[in-house]
Structures are given as structure tokens and as C-alpha cells.
Scaffold this active site. Sequence first.
Site, PDB file in Angstrom:
ATOM      1  N   ASP A   1       3.223  -4.644   7.730  1.00 21.04           N
ATOM      2  CA  ASP A   1       2.227  -3.380   7.911  1.00 21.04           C
ATOM      3  C   ASP A   1       1.000  -4.482   8.283  1.00 21.04           C
ATOM      4  O   ASP A   1       0.772  -5.326   7.066  1.00 21.04           O
ATOM      5  CB  ASP A   1       1.991  -2.826   6.096  1.00 21.04           C
ATOM      6  CG  ASP A   1       1.380  -2.144   6.350  1.00 21.04           C
ATOM      7  OD1 ASP A   1      -0.229  -2.124   6.688  1.00 21.04           O
ATOM      8  OD2 ASP A   1       0.905  -1.716   5.260  1.00 21.04           O
TER       9      ASP A   1
ATOM     10  N   GLN B   1      -4.124  -4.987   6.700  1.00 22.04           N
ATOM     11  CA  GLN B   1      -5.389  -6.042   6.737  1.00 22.04           C
ATOM     12  C   GLN B   1      -5.224  -7.362   7.313  1.00 22.04           C
ATOM     13  O   GLN B   1      -5.377  -8.176   7.029  1.00 22.04           O
ATOM     14  CB  GLN B   1      -4.819  -5.801   4.767  1.00 22.04           C
ATOM     15  CG  GLN B   1      -5.090  -5.172   4.378  1.00 22.04           C
ATOM     16  CD  GLN B   1      -6.672  -4.282   4.352  1.00 22.04           C
ATOM     17  OE1 GLN B   1      -7.516  -5.161   4.272  1.00 22.04           O
ATOM     18  NE2 GLN B   1      -6.826  -2.859   4.028  1.00 22.04           N
TER      19      GLN B   1
ATOM     20  N   HIS C   1       0.860  -1.120  -0.139  1.00 25.23           N
ATOM     21  CA  HIS C   1      -0.009  -0.140   0.162  1.00 25.23           C
ATOM     22  C   HIS C   1       0.604   1.317   0.152  1.00 25.23           C
ATOM     23  O   HIS C   1       2.141   1.337   0.114  1.00 25.23           O
ATOM     24  CB  HIS C   1      -1.155  -0.106   0.978  1.00 25.23           C
ATOM     25  CG  HIS C   1      -1.884   1.170   1.400  1.00 25.23           C
ATOM     26  ND1 HIS C   1      -1.432   2.811   1.847  1.00 25.23           N
ATOM     27  CD2 HIS C   1      -3.791   0.760   1.671  1.00 25.23           C
ATOM     28  CE1 HIS C   1      -2.509   2.848   1.968  1.00 25.23           C
ATOM     29  NE2 HIS C   1      -3.642   2.292   1.712  1.00 25.23           N
TER      30      HIS C   1
ATOM     31  N   LYS D   1     -10.056  -0.882  11.240  1.00 25.08           N
ATOM     32  CA  LYS D   1     -10.346  -1.830   9.395  1.00 25.08           C
ATOM     33  C   LYS D   1     -10.288  -2.915  10.824  1.00 25.08           C
ATOM     34  O   LYS D   1     -10.680  -3.935  10.477  1.00 25.08           O
ATOM     35  CB  LYS D   1      -8.906  -1.616   8.889  1.00 25.08           C
ATOM     36  CG  LYS D   1      -8.434  -0.925   8.108  1.00 25.08           C
ATOM     37  CD  LYS D   1      -7.988  -0.937   7.222  1.00 25.08           C
ATOM     38  CE  LYS D   1      -6.484  -0.383   6.647  1.00 25.08           C
ATOM     39  NZ  LYS D   1      -7.682   0.748   6.047  1.00 25.08           N
TER      40      LYS D   1
ATOM     41  N   CYS E   1      -4.916   2.867  -3.895  1.00 27.51           N
ATOM     42  CA  CYS E   1      -3.314   3.163  -3.035  1.00 27.51           C
ATOM     43  C   CYS E   1      -2.247   1.879  -3.050  1.00 27.51           C
ATOM     44  O   CYS E   1      -1.725   1.783  -2.254  1.00 27.51           O
ATOM     45  CB  CYS E   1      -4.073   3.766  -1.630  1.00 27.51           C
ATOM     46  SG  CYS E   1      -5.220   4.578  -1.378  1.00 27.51           S
TER      47      CYS E   1
END
Lengths: 146, 405
Positions: free
Chosen positions: B199, B202, B122, B225, B363
Site C-alpha cells: 500500500d 503514503q 490504514h 496524495k 483511520c
Amino acid sequence: MTIDEIQKDIIEEFALFDDWMERYNLLIDIGKGLDPLDEKHKGNDYLIEGCQSKVWLYPELADNKLYFKAESDAIITKGIVALLIRVVSGRTPEEIINTDLYFIDEIGLKQNLSPTRANGLLAMVKQMKLYAIAFNAKLKSAEDGN
Amino acid sequence: MLDIEKIRSQFPILAMEVYGKPLVYFDNGATTHKPVQVINAVSDAYTNFNSNIHRGVHYLSDISSEKYEGAREAIRQFVNAGKREEIIFTAGTTASINMVAFSFGEKYIGEGDEIIISTIEHHANIVPWQVLCERKKAKLLVIPVFDDGSLDIEAYGKLISDRTRIVAVSHVSNALGTINPVKEIIGIAHSNDIPVLVDGAQGIQHGDVDVNEMNCDFYVFSGHKVYGPTGTGVLYGKEKWLEEMPPYQTGGDMVDKVTFEKTTYSKLPFKFEAGTTNFVGAVGMAAAFNYITGLGIDNIIQREKELLDYSTRRLEEIEGLKIYGTAKDKIPVISFVLEDIHQYDVGMILDKLGIAVRTGSHCAQPIMDRFGIDGTIRASLCFYNTTGEVDALIEGLLKVREMMG
């Protein structure tokens, strides 16, 4: 027909449909009917920034009137730009500068006008007006030159 | 087994209609909705104990501080971090990555050093590193991906050199849904004494995240999220790094002693929490973690696997539909294009049918470039979605096909 009359016509055409799918069908048909843009005008110079779909807008001045041609890779966007062309193309730059495009709101496309909306309707309108301002200045300076 | 009907009733927004159609929300990758448990926790905080933390000597400030630290402990337990000092509250994933890129970069990155990321990232896990590289004259190296959207681990191994200072990769790709083999990536980096940032924007909501077992050096994610409030996030960092890294932002609450000549900083975790933090959001985020713990992360994984399998199978039935990201390990994110139809047209029509998807590059422009496309339609599901909603998407796509002729 005046700009006003064309806007009223468009509003009437869309008023026939209260269903969104039908309105989109109409926009798709209008989009398909848009004259194709010459390949040589589909470069970065005429690409409108800020759209999720690509939109090219090509201006041309003839007899002191401003004509637009456009194309998009998304068909709904193409329908929207075709409507804009129908309203403003072939008018004097001054008329275009002073036009209030109220039909956008009336046919329910207003939500597409928000600056963050990806289809860049706002960017298209802005670009048309910017061209009008530029060509108007050009005409004015030509007059002054005379 | 999850009681989906009951779960859906806990998310008030899911009952709404848009344009007269029942909402089908397939944009969970962008943000998830909130259960009443989270909404109530936030409301309760403002109603019953709102007061600035760590500051006052008064009753409400004590309660507020206690709740905030309680939230830190809940999150520490959820991700199985060793110490509370290793859990830093931030404004979200982007803020967390910027914090590491700046502070770690300040301390450890110099001219000619190298940072490794992947093609699948991302923008939030690309740009902060790019900026750091510009600032320090360092070099950004990128792990390539295979056609199915999985990372080329062999190529990754070859990128590592004695100048590599950090590796930053996503746990799960937001654009394709691929679950990356982070443990393997970390193992390779660690055998070369290189730290790894994962990261987890997600990843945290779809799997069993155990930072201790994963052995990552940093793990970052956003609260919104994972069914929590927006504007919240976490930076997990191993204490040894956080101790050595300089503060990112400075100001109140992160200082020990301030004179005009010199300031000494607070201990962890406060060193990285300058100013008034989103203490109410933190409490809401902890409520979100309690909620999903209550559902059972294994139940969530199983449910989402079923949804992924069903939606993939149904989407593949549509002629001319191509799915991007077909790796074996995936979360229920399906990124696809319809032949000869612009993704934006698809998104516009689905919207009016009440179906929320995301269209565009998500993104993550480099991965779109890798596939030679300018965008996809992304349906990102989570446990509260249903197979009936997937059917509605399929019908919607057939309708799009019909309209576009």
C-alpha cells in the site's frame, strides 16, 4: 429565565470577544465549571456516538422536568455541552423538543454543527432532543394512565 | 536544492489566509495541494480535448485516448513498471486494494487460507481483507509492531505458513510515518512463493518507488496524495497475476465480445477499467508526476528529511509532548500527544491559528489500540512546508498549553 433569555445572555457573553482565542478561553472556563458526572454514568449507555472526543450525557426526570448532566474528555467539547445544559436542562420535555437552539449559530459554533464535524455538537443536540421525546412519551402515557 | 519560495508560488492555495492567519498546512498525509501545472492540465483537458476515450472514431476522442495512454506511460516510467499493461487506473488506493482483495481473493483464496497484514495498516488495507476472509472463511494474521512503531520482522517470518496466500503491508504508515522495510518483507514472502501487495498511499510521494527493484507483486496509490487530482489512483500489478485474476467490475470498455450467452473480456489493462474512467484525472495525475520528477525525487527526499529532523527536534522541546512513531526511517509525519490535553482541543485551537493538522485515530484504530491511546495529533509535512511553519506550530502548541492551564 426563559430558554430564550438564557440564549440571549450567552450570545451577549460571547459578543464581548471577537477573537477566537478569547471565545475558546471562555468555552474552556465554562467547560471547567461543569459539574462532574458521577463515574457510574460514564459508561457506554450514556456515551454519545460520533464524537472524536468522548461525551457522556445523562438525563434525569424530576417534577416533570428533564435535567441533564454531562462530561467530556475534551475541554472545549465540555464547554459546548455545558452551554447546551445551561439552556435546556430543567425544562419540560415538551419545551426542549420545541426549542430552536439559535445561540449556537450566533456565537459562531455553527461550523461545529455540520454532521461530519468530529466534536459531535449535532449528535449532542440530537441526543438531548431524543431524550426529551422519550421522556415526553413517558409523561404522556402516565397522564393517560391516570 | 529546491527553490521553496518559487515552489510555494506554484501552489495557489498555500498563499491563503484562514481566520486572518497565514495558512499552515500540515495535513498532507490526508491530501496534498495541487501545483498550477496540475490544475492547468485538468483545465486544459476540459477546455481542449474532453471526449470519451477508446470509443469514438472522431478527432477529440483520439486525442483524449492518446493523452490517457500517455498518462499511463508517464506513470509506468515513474514507478519503473515493465509494461503499460501492468498499470491500471483506479479511483484511488482504497479502490485498488478492494480490486485486488476481490479478484485475487476470488481466484486464489479458499477456506482455511491465511492473509498477512500488519498492526500499522490504514483501515483501507485492513477491512477489504477482513471482508474477504469472512467471504472465503480464510484467516487474517497480523504482524506486530515494536514500541517505536517499526514492524517485528522476526514475528512476521513466523506468521508465514503453507496456508499463507498473500501479504499486504503499507510502504509507509499513515498514522506514524514509519517507512517499512518492504524489500525485506517481500524477500521473505517470495522465498515462500507468496505474493505481496504494498500500500503505497503514503510512500509514492516521499520516496523513490521502483516497483521493479522492489519486486512487489502489487503496488497501489492515490493521485490526490501525490499532488494530483482527487478520485484518481493506480494499481500496479505484475502481469502474470493480473492476467489470471478475474475482472472486478464489469461493463463497458472492459469487454471484447458481448452476447447474451457469453462475454469475453478485453486484454490488460482494460480488463480492470470498466466503464468510463477518470481520464481527465489520469492526465492530471501524470502532470503531477511530471512535476515532482522535475523537482527531482532526491531533492524532495532530502528536503523532507530536513523538515522531519527540524520539526522532531522542535517538538521534542515542548514539555509533556510525546511522539508516537520514532523509528529510524520515517517520512515527515509526526504523530504526538500533549500530556493531559485532549488531541481534539489541540486541533480546534490550532485550527483557529490557521494551522491545519489532523487529530484522532487517522483511520488506523488498531495501531492506536496497540499504544493504548485513542488518538494523536498528526502533523504531516511535505517539501513545500517551511521551518517557519514548524515554528508557528510550536508557538501554537505553547499557546494551547497556556490556554489549557
